[in-house]
Design a protein around this motif. Structure first.
Motif, PDB file in Angstrom:
ATOM      1  N   THR A  33       0.847  -1.184   0.000  1.00  0.00           N
ATOM      2  CA  THR A  33       0.000   0.000   0.000  1.00  0.00           C
ATOM      3  C   THR A  33       0.883   1.235   0.000  1.00  0.00           C
ATOM      4  O   THR A  33       2.064   1.182   0.320  1.00  0.00           O
ATOM      5  CB  THR A  33      -0.912   0.032   1.247  1.00  0.00           C
ATOM      6  N   ASP A  37      -2.956   5.497  -1.030  1.00  0.00           N
ATOM      7  CA  ASP A  37      -4.032   4.517  -0.844  1.00  0.00           C
ATOM      8  C   ASP A  37      -4.762   4.760   0.464  1.00  0.00           C
ATOM      9  O   ASP A  37      -5.995   4.724   0.525  1.00  0.00           O
ATOM     10  CB  ASP A  37      -3.480   3.088  -0.849  1.00  0.00           C
ATOM     11  N   TRP A  38      -3.989   4.982   1.530  1.00  0.00           N
ATOM     12  CA  TRP A  38      -4.607   5.233   2.842  1.00  0.00           C
ATOM     13  C   TRP A  38      -5.372   6.555   2.826  1.00  0.00           C
ATOM     14  O   TRP A  38      -6.435   6.675   3.430  1.00  0.00           O
ATOM     15  CB  TRP A  38      -3.551   5.234   3.940  1.00  0.00           C
ATOM     16  N   ILE A  61      -7.789  -0.771   3.715  1.00  0.00           N
ATOM     17  CA  ILE A  61      -7.726  -0.957   2.282  1.00  0.00           C
ATOM     18  C   ILE A  61      -8.061  -2.417   2.006  1.00  0.00           C
ATOM     19  O   ILE A  61      -7.391  -3.311   2.490  1.00  0.00           O
ATOM     20  CB  ILE A  61      -6.314  -0.620   1.768  1.00  0.00           C
ATOM     21  N   ASN A  63      -7.438  -4.992   0.270  1.00  0.00           N
ATOM     22  CA  ASN A  63      -6.569  -5.659  -0.704  1.00  0.00           C
ATOM     23  C   ASN A  63      -6.211  -7.071  -0.258  1.00  0.00           C
ATOM     24  O   ASN A  63      -5.326  -7.693  -0.811  1.00  0.00           O
ATOM     25  CB  ASN A  63      -5.305  -4.844  -0.970  1.00  0.00           C
ATOM     26  N   SER A  68      -3.544  -4.358   6.300  1.00  0.00           N
ATOM     27  CA  SER A  68      -4.227  -3.205   5.719  1.00  0.00           C
ATOM     28  C   SER A  68      -5.692  -3.139   6.137  1.00  0.00           C
ATOM     29  O   SER A  68      -6.450  -2.343   5.600  1.00  0.00           O
ATOM     30  CB  SER A  68      -4.112  -3.232   4.195  1.00  0.00           C
TER      31      SER A  68
END
Length: 134
Positions: A33, A37-38, A61, A63, A68
């Motif tokens: 990440t 993204d965050w 996230i 993923n 994450s």
């Protein structure tokens, strides 16, 4: 090793330590990440569920990687609902869902700081610094 693992290959010159743990952690490859993204997760538009609620279940996230995932707890939901009107004086765009995401990320970050400081003396200046950095 665990503190330096996220260096993504830039570990040149770091010490290598061998140890015999009583339990193991399984590491596996993933896309990783980025800060962007965050940021997208934290600043995302709120989505309504069937009941009209805007508080998401996670601030992570999606993923597939365990590190994450930042679950939003009941206490963060309650506090965000109770306090978001007072905080609107400082940020007119704040919603209970966004505040819940912020609180979850703050908790997540403080857990990392406090776990790394386990069995160490953590004075007030270091704690204050960790809070400001998050």
């Amino acid at each position: 090793f665990f503190c330096k693992y996220p260096f993504l290959g830039r570990e040149l010159g770091l010490e290598v330590s061998f140890f015999r743990p009583s339990s193991w952690v399984y590491f596996y490859a993933h896309n990783g990440t980025s800060g962007a993204d965050w940021w997208k997760v934290l600043e995302a538009e709120d989505e309504l569920d069937e009941g009209g609620a805007t508080t998401p279940a996670t601030a992570g996230i999606a993923n597939g990687h365990v590190s994450s995932d930042v679950p939003i707890g009941d206490e963060e939901r309650r506090w965000s609902i109770d306090m978001h009107e007072k905080l609107r004086a400082f940020d007119s765009s704040i919603s209970p869902a966004k505040l819940a995401r912020y609180l979850a990320h703050f908790r997540y970050g403080m857990e990392v700081v406090l776990v790394r400081s386990h069995k160490q003396v953590l004075d007030q200046r270091e704690l204050d610094s960790a809070i400001v950095d998050l």
